[in-house]
Motif scaffolding. Structure first.
Motif, short mmCIF file in Angstrom:
data_model
loop_
_atom_site.label_atom_id
_atom_site.label_comp_id
_atom_site.label_asym_id
_atom_site.label_seq_id
_atom_site.Cartn_x
_atom_site.Cartn_y
_atom_site.Cartn_z
N GLY A 9 26.88 6.61 -17.30
CA GLY A 9 27.27 6.10 -15.99
C GLY A 9 27.85 4.70 -16.16
N ARG A 10 28.62 4.23 -15.18
CA ARG A 10 29.14 2.88 -15.33
C ARG A 10 28.08 1.87 -14.88
NH1 ARG A 10 33.86 1.86 -11.08
NH2 ARG A 10 34.51 4.02 -11.16
N SER A 11 28.23 0.63 -15.33
CA SER A 11 27.15 -0.33 -15.10
C SER A 11 27.44 -1.27 -13.94
CB SER A 11 26.92 -1.14 -16.37
OG SER A 11 28.12 -1.83 -16.65
N TYR A 12 28.47 -0.99 -13.19
CA TYR A 12 28.70 -1.81 -12.00
C TYR A 12 29.06 -0.91 -10.83
CZ TYR A 12 33.61 -1.04 -13.01
OH TYR A 12 34.82 -0.44 -13.24
N CYS A 13 28.89 -1.48 -9.65
CA CYS A 13 29.08 -0.70 -8.43
C CYS A 13 30.36 -1.18 -7.76
CB CYS A 13 27.85 -0.94 -7.57
SG CYS A 13 28.01 -0.55 -5.84
N ASP A 14 31.19 -0.25 -7.35
CA ASP A 14 32.47 -0.62 -6.73
C ASP A 14 32.29 -1.43 -5.45
OD1 ASP A 14 34.08 0.39 -8.60
OD2 ASP A 14 34.88 2.07 -7.42
N ALA A 15 31.15 -1.27 -4.79
CA ALA A 15 30.96 -1.98 -3.52
C ALA A 15 30.36 -3.37 -3.72
CB ALA A 15 30.05 -1.17 -2.61
N SER A 16 29.97 -3.70 -4.97
CA SER A 16 29.35 -5.02 -5.17
C SER A 16 30.37 -6.13 -4.94
CB SER A 16 28.81 -5.11 -6.61
OG SER A 16 28.80 -6.46 -7.03
N GLN A 17 29.97 -7.11 -4.14
CA GLN A 17 30.87 -8.23 -3.85
C GLN A 17 31.20 -8.99 -5.12
OE1 GLN A 17 32.44 -9.17 -1.06
NE2 GLN A 17 31.64 -7.32 -0.08
N PHE A 18 30.26 -9.01 -6.06
CA PHE A 18 30.49 -9.71 -7.33
C PHE A 18 31.66 -9.05 -8.07
CE2 PHE A 18 30.00 -10.67 -11.78
CZ PHE A 18 29.62 -12.00 -11.80
N SER A 19 31.61 -7.72 -8.17
CA SER A 19 32.69 -6.99 -8.87
C SER A 19 34.01 -7.18 -8.13
CB SER A 19 32.39 -5.50 -8.95
OG SER A 19 31.09 -5.31 -9.43
N LYS A 20 33.95 -7.12 -6.79
CA LYS A 20 35.19 -7.27 -6.00
C LYS A 20 35.81 -8.64 -6.24
CE LYS A 20 34.13 -4.19 -2.17
NZ LYS A 20 33.68 -4.16 -0.79
N GLU A 21 34.93 -9.65 -6.27
CA GLU A 21 35.40 -11.03 -6.48
C GLU A 21 36.09 -11.15 -7.84
OE1 GLU A 21 35.94 -14.07 -4.35
OE2 GLU A 21 34.39 -12.72 -3.61
N LEU A 22 35.48 -10.52 -8.86
CA LEU A 22 36.08 -10.56 -10.20
C LEU A 22 37.45 -9.92 -10.20
CD1 LEU A 22 33.40 -9.74 -12.90
CD2 LEU A 22 34.44 -11.92 -12.37
N LEU A 23 37.51 -8.74 -9.55
CA LEU A 23 38.80 -8.01 -9.50
C LEU A 23 39.87 -8.86 -8.81
CD1 LEU A 23 37.84 -4.34 -8.62
CD2 LEU A 23 39.00 -5.17 -10.65
N ARG A 24 39.43 -9.51 -7.70
CA ARG A 24 40.38 -10.35 -6.96
C ARG A 24 40.92 -11.46 -7.86
NH1 ARG A 24 37.28 -11.70 -2.11
NH2 ARG A 24 37.15 -9.49 -1.77
N ASN A 25 40.06 -11.92 -8.79
CA ASN A 25 40.50 -12.99 -9.69
C ASN A 25 41.17 -12.45 -10.95
OD1 ASN A 25 39.56 -14.97 -7.98
ND2 ASN A 25 37.50 -14.87 -8.84
N GLY A 26 41.52 -11.18 -10.91
CA GLY A 26 42.28 -10.61 -12.02
C GLY A 26 41.43 -10.17 -13.20
N ASN A 27 40.09 -10.25 -13.08
CA ASN A 27 39.23 -9.83 -14.17
C ASN A 27 38.80 -8.38 -13.91
OD1 ASN A 27 37.26 -9.47 -16.06
ND2 ASN A 27 36.38 -11.51 -15.82
N HIS A 28 39.17 -7.48 -14.80
CA HIS A 28 38.91 -6.07 -14.52
C HIS A 28 37.67 -5.53 -15.21
CE1 HIS A 28 42.58 -5.45 -12.22
NE2 HIS A 28 43.05 -6.41 -13.00
#
Ligand SMILES: O=P(O)(O)O[C@@H]1[C@@H](OP(=O)(O)O)[C@H](OP(=O)(O)O)[C@H](O)[C@H](OP(=O)(O)O)[C@H]1OP(=O)(O)O
Ligand SMILES: Nc1ncnc2c1ncn2[C@@H]1O[C@H](COP(=O)(O)OP(=O)(O)OP(=O)(O)O)[C@@H](O)[C@H]1O
Length: 492
Positions: free
Chosen positions: A291-310
């Motif tokens: 399974g993947r270790s992060y959740c698509d709905a996590s604000q932390f992950s979203k914030e990273l994506l917004r900052n270009g970190n995938h």
């Protein structure tokens, strides 16, 4: 129980959940935990005794081995005078949150569990009179299921807690969606853990409570009765974290103190206990690598994506830390409720034909060494037998228990030059604390709940999909409206 303790005035209301109500002793570090029932559904005294004894046995012979004896406090069943219980029940009634009053405390059977007060330090008893903080965290499920029985793709991407938030807010259980995501807390990555704990402080719901000297100073008794002022919390914490320095009050102070608290919690949550026996070591580790270790709905992950970190990093949890142990128990749910449902039906069909077999299948215990041994069978190859189905059901129920338990972290300041074993001490910038970690609410989830779990799972997922879809539709409409506006604007 001593006779003098049977004075209701030596006990006070402490808290309650969906199934039990807790009162604490005003002087001694013990609590009484009573079962709760809807008014018209009381059980016989014998049934209640048996239920409580099962809770003790399950803690003593199963969770103790799984999680480690330092963390698990199973207590004992005690019998109390009915007159005392009647008076106690009346005394505490006015303090109970309204939303919990649909059930009554069992004051009829005469039985309760007596447990240590886990808001107090469990390691060193000579500190009994020192000021003490206790942080209670209900972390919930820390992984994304990878079972092949899952029918909705979203369950592989968004964790149950984050999906459930939408339904809870819609039902009015909580006002706002929390930014807390259990996968961040269980990641072992300090940045993600910091974000998770900060999110709990911002929106505690029933996942975070803080006690000072046994009294609730932060968190919710009820969705309508929440103490959640961070400035006020910082005011309580300041003497613990900055005992000698005159850090002034205000937003800077609040931030600094809260940061210290979170750092201390991260260190404790990641520290590995080397004491006490924990037999889960003889169980194969369950990996979540599929399974993947992060959740698509996590604000932390979203914030990273917004900052270009995938890439959302998970550092992994150190083996032996409390989060690792809880996660290992949660991972016993290998098939997901969608895979388990047909196994439940298989057992039900069998029991319909052979009702007397229920005790041989050990659905209601006994919770002993033999039961523990069965939990070790991690194979997921279904040979079509009832034995296979029952083993998976036992494992699922243990996993569900671990998904709903709470961690109690008690912290008390060390005196200057006090020399203690390092494993129970945590240092912050200006302080040093002795701490203990305990787990509560380790009652095995009932077998009968499985159909209900199945329905709830699909309700949570469907509602989440619906609300995400309507959010997307709303955004598309807005976009269209804006396009229209632009046209109008150009015409002008
Ligand atoms: O299903 P969940 O995830 O909502 O968990 C229930 C908890 O809700 P939560 O989401 O933590 O607010 C729920 O907590 P609250 O009553 O909402 O504080 C109970 O812990 C419930 O367990 P039980 O049925 O009383 O043994 C929990 O039910 P189980 O699923 O653990 O049986
Ligand atoms: N041994 C203890 N020491 C101190 N506080 C306790 C103890 N046991 C329970 N509590 C407090 O009482 C609250 C309710 O207890 P508990 O979680 O066991 O109730 P429950 O009804 O079983 O919960 P749930 O709603 O999850 O089913 C806890 O959140 C905790 O704050």
């Amino acid at each position: 129980m001593e006779v003098e303790e049977m004075d209701e005035n030596t006990w006070k209301y402490h808290g309650e959940g969906n199934k039990s109500l807790v009162v604490s002793h005003v002087q001694r570090n013990v609590v009484l935990r009573f079962l709760k029932f809807p008014p018209d559904r009381h059980k016989t005294a014998e049934e209640i005794f048996h239920h409580l004894q099962n809770i003790v046995d399950f803690g003593k012979h199963i969770m103790n081995l799984f999680l480690g004896e330092n963390y698990v406090h199973y207590g004992e069943v005690v019998q109390l005078p009915l007159e005392f219980l009647k008076r106690l029940c009346l005394k505490i009634q006015s303090e109970r949150p309204e939303s919990r009053c649909d059930k009554e405390m069992d004051s009829f059977s005469g039985y309760a569990l007596c447990l240590p007060d886990l808001t107090r330090l469990q390691t060193y008893h000579f500190v009994e009179h020192r000021p003490i903080l206790c942080i209670e965290i209900k972390p919930k499920c820390g992984f994304l299921p990878s079972s092949c029985h899952i029918t909705k793709e979203v369950k592989h991407k968004v964790c149950r807690f984050c999906m459930h938030q939408h339904l809870k807010v819609a039902k009015g259980k909580w006002k706002w969606i929390s930014k807390y995501c259990p996968l961040d807390l269980f990641s072992g990555n300090k940045q993600r853990m910091y974000f998770a704990l900060m999110s709990l402080l911002q929106e505690a719901q029933n996942n975070l409570k803080i006690f000072k000297n046994g009294e609730l100073i932060f968190g919710c008794r009820d969705h309508q009765d929440c103490v959640s002022d961070l400035n006020e919390l910082a005011h309580h914490l300041k003497p613990f974290f900055f005992p000698a320095n005159g850090l002034s009050s205000g937003p800077y102070c609040t931030r600094t103190v809260i940061k210290e608290l979170i750092h201390a919690l991260i260190m404790i949550l990641l520290s590995s206990s080397t004491t006490g026996t924990c037999r889960a070591g003889d169980m194969k580790s369950i990996s979540i690598s599929q399974g993947r270790s992060y959740c698509d709905a996590s604000q932390f992950s979203k914030e990273l994506l917004r900052n270009g970190n995938h890439k959302t990093e998970g550092s992994g949890l150190p083996k032996g830390c409390i989060l690792y142990k809880i996660l290992q128990a949660q991972l016993l749910d290998m098939l997901d409720i969608e895979g388990l449902r047909s196994l439940y039906d298989r057992v039900e069909q069998y029991l319909e034909e052979f009702p007397k077999e229920r005790s041989n299948l050990e659905i209601d215990g006994p919770y002993n060494e033999a039961f523990y041994e069965k939990l070790k069978d991690l194979s997921t190859e279904d040979d079509g037998t009832v034995a296979y189905a029952v083993t998976k059901i036992h494992q699922y129920r243990v996993a569900m228990t671990a998904k709903d338990c709470s961690i109690m972290i008690a912290l008390t300041p060390c005196l200057q030059d006090e020399c203690l074993e390092q494993r129970c001490v945590v240092s912050t910038s200006k302080s040093r604390f002795m701490y203990s970690v305990s787990l509560l609410d380790l009652d095995l989830k009932p077998y009968e709940n499985i159909p209900h779990q199945y329905e709830r799972d699909s309700k949570i997922v469907n509602y989440y999909l619906k609300s995400i879809q309507s959010k997307e539709d709303h955004l598309t409409d807005l976009y269209k409206e804006n396009e229209d506006c632009t046209l109008v604007f150009h015409k002008v």
